[in-house]
Design a protein around this motif. Sequence first.
Motif, mmCIF file in Angstrom:
data_model
loop_
_atom_site.group_PDB
_atom_site.id
_atom_site.type_symbol
_atom_site.label_atom_id
_atom_site.label_comp_id
_atom_site.label_asym_id
_atom_site.label_seq_id
_atom_site.Cartn_x
_atom_site.Cartn_y
_atom_site.Cartn_z
ATOM 1 N N ILE A 187 0.832 -1.201 0.000
ATOM 2 C CA ILE A 187 0.000 0.000 0.000
ATOM 3 C C ILE A 187 0.871 1.258 0.000
ATOM 4 C CG2 ILE A 187 -1.671 1.322 1.355
ATOM 5 C CD1 ILE A 187 -2.824 -1.325 2.340
ATOM 6 N N ARG A 188 1.938 1.239 0.785
ATOM 7 C CA ARG A 188 2.842 2.386 0.853
ATOM 8 C C ARG A 188 3.544 2.613 -0.477
ATOM 9 N NH1 ARG A 188 7.346 3.108 5.679
ATOM 10 N NH2 ARG A 188 7.915 5.287 5.226
ATOM 11 N N SER A 189 4.002 1.548 -1.128
ATOM 12 C CA SER A 189 4.658 1.681 -2.433
ATOM 13 C C SER A 189 3.671 2.131 -3.506
ATOM 14 C CB SER A 189 5.299 0.349 -2.829
ATOM 15 O OG SER A 189 6.281 -0.036 -1.895
ATOM 16 N N THR A 190 2.442 1.635 -3.428
ATOM 17 C CA THR A 190 1.421 2.058 -4.389
ATOM 18 C C THR A 190 1.192 3.562 -4.307
ATOM 19 O OG1 THR A 190 0.351 -0.102 -4.219
ATOM 20 C CG2 THR A 190 -0.950 1.688 -5.155
ATOM 21 N N ALA A 191 1.143 4.081 -3.098
ATOM 22 C CA ALA A 191 0.978 5.527 -2.930
ATOM 23 C C ALA A 191 2.209 6.287 -3.400
ATOM 24 C CB ALA A 191 0.681 5.837 -1.469
ATOM 25 N N ALA A 192 3.392 5.727 -3.161
ATOM 26 C CA ALA A 192 4.631 6.440 -3.499
ATOM 27 C C ALA A 192 4.848 6.529 -5.002
ATOM 28 C CB ALA A 192 5.820 5.743 -2.842
ATOM 29 N N PHE A 193 4.434 5.525 -5.772
ATOM 30 C CA PHE A 193 4.726 5.478 -7.200
ATOM 31 C C PHE A 193 3.494 5.712 -8.065
ATOM 32 C CE2 PHE A 193 8.039 2.608 -5.327
ATOM 33 C CZ PHE A 193 9.085 3.526 -5.463
ATOM 34 N N GLY A 194 2.508 6.397 -7.539
ATOM 35 C CA GLY A 194 1.379 6.836 -8.360
ATOM 36 C C GLY A 194 0.326 5.784 -8.632
ATOM 37 N N GLY A 195 0.285 4.711 -7.843
ATOM 38 C CA GLY A 195 -0.766 3.720 -8.021
ATOM 39 C C GLY A 195 -2.101 4.219 -7.509
ATOM 40 N N HIS A 196 -3.156 3.528 -7.889
ATOM 41 C CA HIS A 196 -4.506 3.976 -7.544
ATOM 42 C C HIS A 196 -5.215 3.102 -6.519
ATOM 43 C CE1 HIS A 196 -3.758 5.653 -11.631
ATOM 44 N NE2 HIS A 196 -4.269 6.727 -11.071
ATOM 45 N N GLY A 197 -4.742 1.887 -6.286
ATOM 46 C CA GLY A 197 -5.439 1.038 -5.331
ATOM 47 C C GLY A 197 -4.869 -0.360 -5.295
ATOM 48 N N VAL A 198 -5.315 -1.101 -4.298
ATOM 49 C CA VAL A 198 -4.873 -2.480 -4.086
ATOM 50 C C VAL A 198 -6.120 -3.363 -3.995
ATOM 51 C CG1 VAL A 198 -3.619 -4.053 -2.558
ATOM 52 C CG2 VAL A 198 -2.796 -1.710 -2.883
ATOM 53 N N ILE A 199 -6.027 -4.553 -4.583
ATOM 54 C CA ILE A 199 -7.138 -5.508 -4.574
ATOM 55 C C ILE A 199 -6.689 -6.755 -3.810
ATOM 56 C CG2 ILE A 199 -8.706 -6.902 -5.971
ATOM 57 C CD1 ILE A 199 -8.277 -4.916 -8.243
ATOM 58 N N VAL A 200 -7.500 -7.166 -2.833
ATOM 59 C CA VAL A 200 -7.205 -8.380 -2.070
ATOM 60 C C VAL A 200 -8.378 -9.337 -2.220
ATOM 61 C CG1 VAL A 200 -5.725 -7.199 -0.407
ATOM 62 C CG2 VAL A 200 -8.165 -7.402 0.052
ATOM 63 N N PRO A 201 -8.115 -10.644 -2.320
ATOM 64 C CA PRO A 201 -9.228 -11.609 -2.377
ATOM 65 C C PRO A 201 -9.868 -11.769 -1.010
ATOM 66 C CG PRO A 201 -7.136 -12.753 -2.436
ATOM 67 C CD PRO A 201 -6.812 -11.294 -2.488
ATOM 68 N N GLN A 202 -11.098 -12.237 -1.013
ATOM 69 C CA GLN A 202 -11.848 -12.385 0.232
ATOM 70 C C GLN A 202 -11.336 -13.543 1.074
ATOM 71 O OE1 GLN A 202 -16.040 -12.677 -0.418
ATOM 72 N NE2 GLN A 202 -16.569 -12.617 1.739
ATOM 73 N N ARG A 203 -10.822 -14.589 0.442
ATOM 74 C CA ARG A 203 -10.377 -15.778 1.165
ATOM 75 C C ARG A 203 -8.893 -16.005 0.925
ATOM 76 N NH1 ARG A 203 -14.327 -20.452 -0.739
ATOM 77 N NH2 ARG A 203 -13.811 -19.484 -2.745
#
Length: 343
Positions: free
Chosen positions: A210-226
Amino acid sequence: MAKSQKPGRAGAVRKSSKGRAVGSGGQGRQALEGKKPTPKAEDRPYHPAGKAKAARERYLAAGGKGRPGARSSTEKARDAQRGTAAPARRVKKTDDSEMVTGRNSVLEALRTRVPATTLYIAARLEMDDRVKETLSIATRRGIPVLEVMRPELDRLTGPDAVHQGVALKVPPYEYAHPESLLDQIEDRGEVALLVALDGVTDPRNLGAIIRSTAAFGGHGVIVPQRRSVGVTASAWKTSAGAAARIPVAMASNLTQTLVALKQRGVFVIGLAGDGEVSLPDLQLIDQPIVIVVGSEGKGLSRLVTDTCDAVVSIPISSATESLNAGIAASVTLYEIARRRAEG
């Protein structure tokens, strides 16, 4: 002349006979015979079953029908017309909140602005600089502070927790929907850059991604439910506050979610040590991309690998076997952000 007899001294005369023996009168025999058989529960008037039986008998004797105590259809209709229908049964709600325990952990969580609902402080707690700063931050953020006895704090945090007299209650994270997240990106006119996790179970890896996504211009993270980690307090802390800016979406089925994203023009890139495409040679950098990161031990699952448009490998030294999920995602995000910036 008759000789007079002297009175004998007390206790000197021995009785010649023990006298008539006294019997029990048959009391012992009656005790051994016992009482009558124990009546059934419903035949005992003081027993709850006996009271219920008596209520049923009174109810039937009065001409009642149905279950005793139940409301008749006429009564229900009358109450509905009056607007006084019987209240619905209250459903017990489960509390998915998490407790962060320990002076250092609680202070770090508050410093990184982890959302919290309550701060618990043990009664007569010895104040040090960490506790003072914890109280200062909680007061400034408007977080309720409750002073409780140590046995109550032990109960709240669990038997294995080391709370040191301080605990922070963190509410469950509110996840976004993957396609709704893509809608928001497209509405802003931006080229999507997402990261999806496949089997990553370490919350510190999630926080780092999440921290790297914010640092390099990413928009979000997707995690599976299980079979995947969620946004816990540990992930919040590792993200250093980035979780407050980067949305995390939850997919009920990761493979189906990736297929739906592909149908909307998003290219799915999987990371694997034996990928057929090297990261520097990756094309389509300027297109919407979702980077799929597998677990450090098992890597990408077979179904996810088959769904990817390309499986990419990161060139590393032969002395190193592999990179963990957080570092692999960071390197890929940096490379894509750098090449997008160069145009």
